[in-house]
Design an enzyme around this catalytic site. Sequence first.
Site, PDB file in Angstrom:
ATOM      1  N   GLY A   1      26.093  53.364   7.979  1.00  6.32           N
ATOM      2  CA  GLY A   1      26.618  52.286   6.974  1.00  6.32           C
ATOM      3  C   GLY A   1      27.429  51.401   7.909  1.00  6.32           C
ATOM      4  O   GLY A   1      27.222  49.986   7.426  1.00  6.32           O
TER       5      GLY A   1
ATOM      6  N   HIS B   1      20.140  51.409   3.184  1.00 13.98           N
ATOM      7  CA  HIS B   1      21.599  51.104   2.710  1.00 13.98           C
ATOM      8  C   HIS B   1      21.412  49.747   1.907  1.00 13.98           C
ATOM      9  O   HIS B   1      20.770  49.038   1.966  1.00 13.98           O
ATOM     10  CB  HIS B   1      22.048  50.757   4.065  1.00 13.98           C
ATOM     11  CG  HIS B   1      22.675  51.974   4.859  1.00 13.98           C
ATOM     12  ND1 HIS B   1      23.824  52.603   4.556  1.00 13.98           N
ATOM     13  CD2 HIS B   1      22.031  52.524   5.541  1.00 13.98           C
ATOM     14  CE1 HIS B   1      23.880  53.724   5.550  1.00 13.98           C
ATOM     15  NE2 HIS B   1      22.713  53.474   6.165  1.00 13.98           N
TER      16      HIS B   1
END
Length: 266
Positions: A209, A149
């Site tokens: 996320g 990420h």
Amino acid sequence: MKRQFHKMHGLGNDFVVLDGREQPIEMTPALAKALADRHLGIGCDQLILLEPSEHADVRMRIWNHDGGEVESCGNASRCVVALTGAGTLETGGGIVEGGKIGAEIEVTLPPPHFAWDEIPLNYPMDTARLPLGWGPLDHPMALSVGNPHLVFFVDDAAAIDLDSLGPSIEHDPAFPERINVNVASIRDGEIHLRTWERGAGLTLACGTGACATAVAAIVRKKVASPVRVHMRGGELTIGWAAGEPIRMRGSASHVFKGEIDLEQFV
Ligand SMILES: N[C@H](CCC[C@H](N)C(=O)O)C(=O)O
């Protein structure tokens, strides 16, 4: 041969779940992509296959909408715990623990990784503040929560044209396995997040996320743990401290079950 599937979602991030524990299912990128297709298949952001595990109650394998197999999926982890009652899931990103808390599900992901070659990046960089930029987005934190990420902090996440910026960042040569792109704003100590997912695009919510963004915001002292993360599809509560696993709590929804002849796609 016809197989049963479950259509589920975590805050609108949706899944088709197949159970291959009793009768194995030979999943391929092409079959996963066909099942995920919203016109020619069932339709989902990620295809989830359950298999037996020697290390956990169940093995959870994950394919993105584009057919790529990936390591972790936070929203799907909650759905699999809700569907199976499993307490531990073996995933490519490590062992995930889970359980019901009232009407919600809490799952615990292994501690995040911050080293450039564990994310991975293509070359050494300061992962706390990458010396990179794409238009209005720059100096993100890079980390792995089982999957890779980037986290950008901006004044107004809703104002960022993630539809056009997302793909170029996802496919940037700096990221050998591509990357998930998170754009977040902080308001009253809470996170407002939009995510361009590797292999799936803009989703209504992204569990890993939310975890990666919460960790980055805590590291940069923008919020305290536990922190509420608001996404278009709903909210998650994320707790973390340095060196610890990441705790994520939120809903998991079962929409319907059906059956499908997998051989029509091969
Ligand atoms: N797109 C992610 C996988 C799904 C993650 C997301 N749906 C979640 O809830 O964590 C990746 O390629 O690593």
